[in-house]
Design an enzyme around this catalytic site. Sequence first.
Site, short mmCIF file in Angstrom:
data_model
loop_
_atom_site.label_atom_id
_atom_site.label_comp_id
_atom_site.label_asym_id
_atom_site.label_seq_id
_atom_site.Cartn_x
_atom_site.Cartn_y
_atom_site.Cartn_z
N LYS A 167 57.66 21.08 36.51
CA LYS A 167 56.74 19.98 36.81
C LYS A 167 55.42 20.29 36.11
CE LYS A 167 54.46 17.43 40.47
NZ LYS A 167 54.43 17.13 41.91
N LYS A 195 59.79 16.97 34.98
CA LYS A 195 58.87 15.88 35.32
C LYS A 195 57.56 16.05 34.56
CE LYS A 195 56.39 14.17 39.30
NZ LYS A 195 56.08 14.37 40.69
C1 PBG Z 1 53.19 15.54 44.68
C2 PBG Z 1 53.95 14.62 43.79
C3 PBG Z 1 53.40 13.93 42.71
C4 PBG Z 1 54.40 13.12 42.20
C5 PBG Z 1 55.56 13.34 42.96
N1 PBG Z 1 55.26 14.28 43.95
C6 PBG Z 1 52.01 13.90 42.19
C7 PBG Z 1 51.31 15.13 41.92
O1 PBG Z 1 51.88 16.20 41.72
O2 PBG Z 1 50.08 15.05 41.91
C8 PBG Z 1 54.20 12.20 41.03
C9 PBG Z 1 55.20 11.14 40.83
C10 PBG Z 1 54.79 10.04 39.95
O3 PBG Z 1 53.74 10.06 39.27
O4 PBG Z 1 55.55 9.07 39.91
N2 PBG Z 1 53.75 16.67 45.13
#
Ligand code: PBG
Length: 341
Positions: free
Chosen positions: A204, A262
Site C-alpha cells: 500500500k 494499492k
Molecule cells: C485507510 C484506507 C484508505 C483507503 C482504504 N483504506 C486511505 C488511507 O490510507 O489514507 C483508500 C481507498 C481509496 O482511496 O479508495 N486505512
Amino acid sequence: MRPDSSWQPPIRRPRRLRQNETIRSLVRETSLLPSQLVLPQFIVEGHDIIEPIEAMPGRCRLSIDRTITECKQAIALGVKVFALFPRVPDSLKTNDGQEALNPDSLVNQAIHAIKENCPDACLVADIALDPYSAVGHDGLVSPQGKVLNDETVKVLAQMAVNHAQAGADIVAPSDMMDGRVGAIRSALDHAGFTDVAILSYTAKYASSFYGPFRQALESAPVDAPNVPRNKKTYQMDPANSREAIIEAMLDEAEGADMLMVKPGLPYLDIITTLRSRTQLPIAAYHVSGEYAMIKAAGRLGWLDEKACMQESLIAIARAGADIIFTYAAMDYARWWRESQA
Ligand code: PBG
C-alpha cells in the site's frame, strides 16, 4: 508513389485475429467477471440516509438499511463481496481509536444486518484505526508525533477479533504496520476464528490518489502539532518496487491468504511483480482518486467514462490481479451483463 519491388507481403498478420468481435473474443487473453470484484461501501449512522460523496460521483455514504438495499442490487448483478468503511461521528473519534474495539460499533451493526438480509454476501472488514482516530492516522500516535508500531499491532489484532465476532468473513489490514498479519492470524486462531481469512494490504503506497476516500470518511490526518501530515512513515514510497517483494514475503510467511496492491493503475508493475513471486491470490485496489478522475473527465465530455472504466479494470486484471476492489463494481457488472446478451 513508385512501387517498391523489394517489398514482400507479410506472412504474419496479427490483424487477422482482430477482424471482428467474435474472433477478438476468441483470442482474448484476459477476462474479468463480476464475481472477481469487491464493492467498497461507506456506512453512516441513522436510517434512510443517502449522502452523495462529492468527489466520487455515483457513490454515497449510506445508512445500514440503504446499504442492505444496495448490497441486494449488487448481489443480483453478481457482485457479492463488500468492503465496509464506517464514517465514524467525530464524537466517537479518540486518540487511541477505542471505538474500533466496540462490539456494537457501526461496522459491526452493519455486518450483522447485511449477513441477516443477504446470506450470500461476503464481508471484508478493514483493519486500521484511521476512521476512529481523532488525528486521522491508521495507527497510534505518540505525544511526540511518532506512529507507534507494536502498540498499534496489539490493537489491530483485537480489532480483527472484534469484527470476526460480528461475522466478518475476511479481515483486511490496511494499516501497513510491521508484523500485523502474524499478530492478527494468531489472535483470530486463539479466539477460534480459524476460518476467517486475511486479505493483507501488502503493498500500500503513500498515494495522493486516496483523497476522495478521505473526504468520504473525513479521515485525513489532522493539521495539529505533533501529528504527522502524511502517512509516509508507514505506507510505501511510490518510487519503490523491490520493497513490495519484501512486504509480500513477510505477509505470506505471517499467514496472509491474499495480498493486495494499492492503488491499481499507477502500480501495474507491482501487481505483475507480486504475481510472479507468490502463488497467493492477488488483489488490486482501483482507488477513489482513480475512479474520480474517470468520472470527472467523463462528466466534462473529455473521456468516455464506460470505455475508460472498463479499460482500467481489464488492464489491472491483465497485469495479474485476480480480485479488484472498485467503486465501479456495479457499473462494470451491468455492462458485463449487457455484453453477454
Ligand atoms: C485507510 C484506507 C484508505 C483507503 C482504504 N483504506 C486511505 C488511507 O490510507 O489514507 C483508500 C481507498 C481509496 O482511496 O479508495 N486505512
